[in-house]
Design an enzyme around this catalytic site. Sequence first.
Site, PDB file in Angstrom:
ATOM      1  N   LEU A  58       0.738  -1.230   0.033  1.00  0.00           N
ATOM      2  CA  LEU A  58      -0.044  -0.152   0.192  1.00  0.00           C
ATOM      3  C   LEU A  58       0.764   1.251   0.130  1.00  0.00           C
ATOM      4  O   LEU A  58       1.269   1.837   0.917  1.00  0.00           O
ATOM      5  CB  LEU A  58      -0.767  -0.063   1.328  1.00  0.00           C
ATOM      6  CG  LEU A  58      -2.177   0.850   1.107  1.00  0.00           C
ATOM      7  CD1 LEU A  58      -2.815   0.503   2.312  1.00  0.00           C
ATOM      8  CD2 LEU A  58      -1.925   2.194   0.932  1.00  0.00           C
ATOM      9  N   GLU A  60       1.625   4.360  -2.945  1.00  0.00           N
ATOM     10  CA  GLU A  60       1.622   4.930  -4.273  1.00  0.00           C
ATOM     11  C   GLU A  60       2.602   5.171  -5.158  1.00  0.00           C
ATOM     12  O   GLU A  60       2.892   4.865  -6.070  1.00  0.00           O
ATOM     13  CB  GLU A  60       0.197   5.926  -4.358  1.00  0.00           C
ATOM     14  CG  GLU A  60      -1.027   5.573  -3.846  1.00  0.00           C
ATOM     15  CD  GLU A  60      -1.363   5.382  -2.389  1.00  0.00           C
ATOM     16  OE1 GLU A  60      -0.539   5.656  -1.578  1.00  0.00           O
ATOM     17  OE2 GLU A  60      -2.622   4.903  -2.128  1.00  0.00           O
ATOM     18  N   PHE A  83      -8.165   5.981  -5.927  1.00  0.00           N
ATOM     19  CA  PHE A  83      -9.170   7.182  -5.983  1.00  0.00           C
ATOM     20  C   PHE A  83      -8.283   8.271  -6.198  1.00  0.00           C
ATOM     21  O   PHE A  83      -7.093   8.218  -5.895  1.00  0.00           O
ATOM     22  CB  PHE A  83      -9.636   7.413  -4.613  1.00  0.00           C
ATOM     23  CG  PHE A  83     -11.070   6.500  -4.503  1.00  0.00           C
ATOM     24  CD1 PHE A  83     -11.967   6.747  -4.770  1.00  0.00           C
ATOM     25  CD2 PHE A  83     -10.639   5.325  -3.575  1.00  0.00           C
ATOM     26  CE1 PHE A  83     -13.472   6.020  -4.462  1.00  0.00           C
ATOM     27  CE2 PHE A  83     -11.711   4.398  -3.258  1.00  0.00           C
ATOM     28  CZ  PHE A  83     -13.073   4.613  -3.875  1.00  0.00           C
ATOM     29  N   HIS A 129     -12.067  11.411  -2.065  1.00  0.00           N
ATOM     30  CA  HIS A 129     -12.520  10.336  -3.082  1.00  0.00           C
ATOM     31  C   HIS A 129     -13.364  11.000  -4.103  1.00  0.00           C
ATOM     32  O   HIS A 129     -14.042  10.289  -4.822  1.00  0.00           O
ATOM     33  CB  HIS A 129     -13.301   9.584  -2.271  1.00  0.00           C
ATOM     34  CG  HIS A 129     -12.899   8.613  -1.259  1.00  0.00           C
ATOM     35  ND1 HIS A 129     -12.309   9.098  -0.321  1.00  0.00           N
ATOM     36  CD2 HIS A 129     -12.674   7.243  -1.363  1.00  0.00           C
ATOM     37  CE1 HIS A 129     -11.639   7.944   0.413  1.00  0.00           C
ATOM     38  NE2 HIS A 129     -12.033   6.849  -0.254  1.00  0.00           N
TER      39      HIS A 129
END
Lengths: 327, 372
Positions: A58, A60, A83, A129
Amino acid sequence: MATLALARALNLGLRRALESDPRVVIMGEDVGKLGGVFRVTDGLQRDFGEDRVMDTPLAESGIVGTAIGMALRGLRPICEIQFDGFVFPAYDQIVNQLAKLHYRSRGTLTVPLVIRIPFGGGIGAVEHHSESPEALFAHIPGLKVVACGNAADAYTMIQQAVACDDPVIFFEPKRRYWERAEVDTDAPLDQAFPLTAARVVREGRDVTLLAYGPSVKLALDAAAAAAEEGREIEVIDVRSLSPLDFHTISSSVSRTGRCVVVHEAPVFLGFGAELAARITESCFYRLEAPVLRVGGFSIPYPPSRLEEHYLPDVDKILDAVDRTFSY
Amino acid sequence: MTVDSLHHTVAPADAGPADPALVQLLTPEGQRREHPNFPLLLDDAAIRDLYRDLVLLRRFDTEATALQRQGELGIWAQVLGQEAAQIGSARALRPTDMAFPTYREHGVAWCRGVPPEKILELFRGINFGGWNPLEFRLAPYTIVIGAHTLHAVGYAMALQREPHNDDAVIVYFGDGAASEGDVNEAFVFAASYNAPVVFFLQNNQWAISVPESRQSRIPLYQRAKGFGFPGVRVDGNDVLACLAVTDAALQHVRSGQGPFLIEAFTYRMGAHTTSDDPTRYRLADELEKWKLRDPIERVKAYLSRSGLADAEFFASVDVEAEALADRIRSACVSMPDPDPLAMFDHVYADGSPMLDAERRSYAEYLASFGEA
């Protein structure tokens, strides 16, 4: 021909990309067993294995940074950012590395990498989001930035993006994931409408509406409503923000003399500002009114109970169209 | 375990050469040592070659510094003091291994066969690196600290998929970079996918003006343990130890055992770059201390004392170094500025009509002066 939801069309497009090129890999958070939080990669790990569809740690920046390294060794990675608001930890890798490696290496390195980002609001989500960061990427030379607005384009454009030798930031209109349309899944990709071309999706002679991603449907709805009052709106799905197919846009605005741009991102320094400036520079003597913009306010994306006030809608678009006739 | 006792289990971060964990095969005085885990498998000629590499690299570095002072380079990042770490590690690589450098890895570039002139092009402002990364197996210099460690891991992950290929990846970074998120993410990804990558951390004690103690409260090599792979601290001023440890690390990653961290304990004897002034943040005493651990002097002492090289050999290397300096100087001062329109090249691999239009427009603008 098949009737497919946009998310399903992307899924089929990704499947085709994996089938047609063994160098293609998909990587991201929850893209494997789960099939992605929007199920866009549903079933792909099952059918192509964990080496082709990889659940990553996890992180990015780690996803994009390692994908860059994989691309340097000849793979063609497709990264999913879960997202819109989660892309920023990877922003340095995208802006400083991904966009510049081809240039830095004087063309000796290519980085054929696609970053898929579900973007935009309208789904009643929590903070981070519902954002529309497309201008932050379109501003960066070296990136190609596209947005699909319907299932048919989603199916084709994702495959074209994977086939492109440049890095492509691929925005997906998350609130349209479940909207269905006819998709020609048998059409050959090499004869498809070009990835970086804008498309006139409704013809009209009175005013040009420019939109992309989730706003295209709104623009079409507004055009349908205006038609009932005898006003003919031309709608262009911009599709490619960078490079921009300005010829299609200027041809239309030169005919109609009026233009309204719609996007969810804040109007201030948004993509519409670039469109308005270019149109003014090239169509000045054809314009009957200034280019108007419909978009978000200069506030962080608001809590979901307020998002209907923030987002463009048919009424706001028609109001702007009306104003272009008041000059 | 109390917090206090936890603190006592770790060595102070500045343990340095006194650290018993430090791998050293050649003392600062030029005495050979053996290490049970890291044997040195080199013949005498190879050690003479390493000496030659070190001397030529230092001469290149000195000349580049002078070229900057004379206005021929915009800036120069000196490698002074770190020659052994770079030459030792890079000489352990196969030609087909891939190296990912930061912006100070001139010794690595030297070993990869990149002509020094190509590096000067970057610091003169001609381009961002004049070599083909795929030809020399050296990625472009990376200015943003730590970002390339992820590229190295991804490249290693791609190598992993290639049957019958046990090539490896090495990535160079520093004590400052070790604090970057990207480096820590690179450790996570490399461990998670068991990637064949050697992390080569040159701890040169200073991130511009900030000492290593601000970056870490434990010796940096010990961080590897927390990520689940081995870490070793080597005397970064000992070219033999750097080569032996890197060789072992490469064998480890080639054999499918996953990543390996090497902390080369060294010292940036020069400034961060030619724009920096180290007198503002560190004492001259420190530099004097490290001069006694010079990476070149100890090899010279060893070669002389053990009769492996004579005065003629050392003189011939010096002559070669001067010839190199002359060559790069004349190459540098005669480099033409690039064509202005070349700045539009290679932004996109698949092209961009929008950019083509900008290029045409600027070409017309430039041409308009010629017509006047």
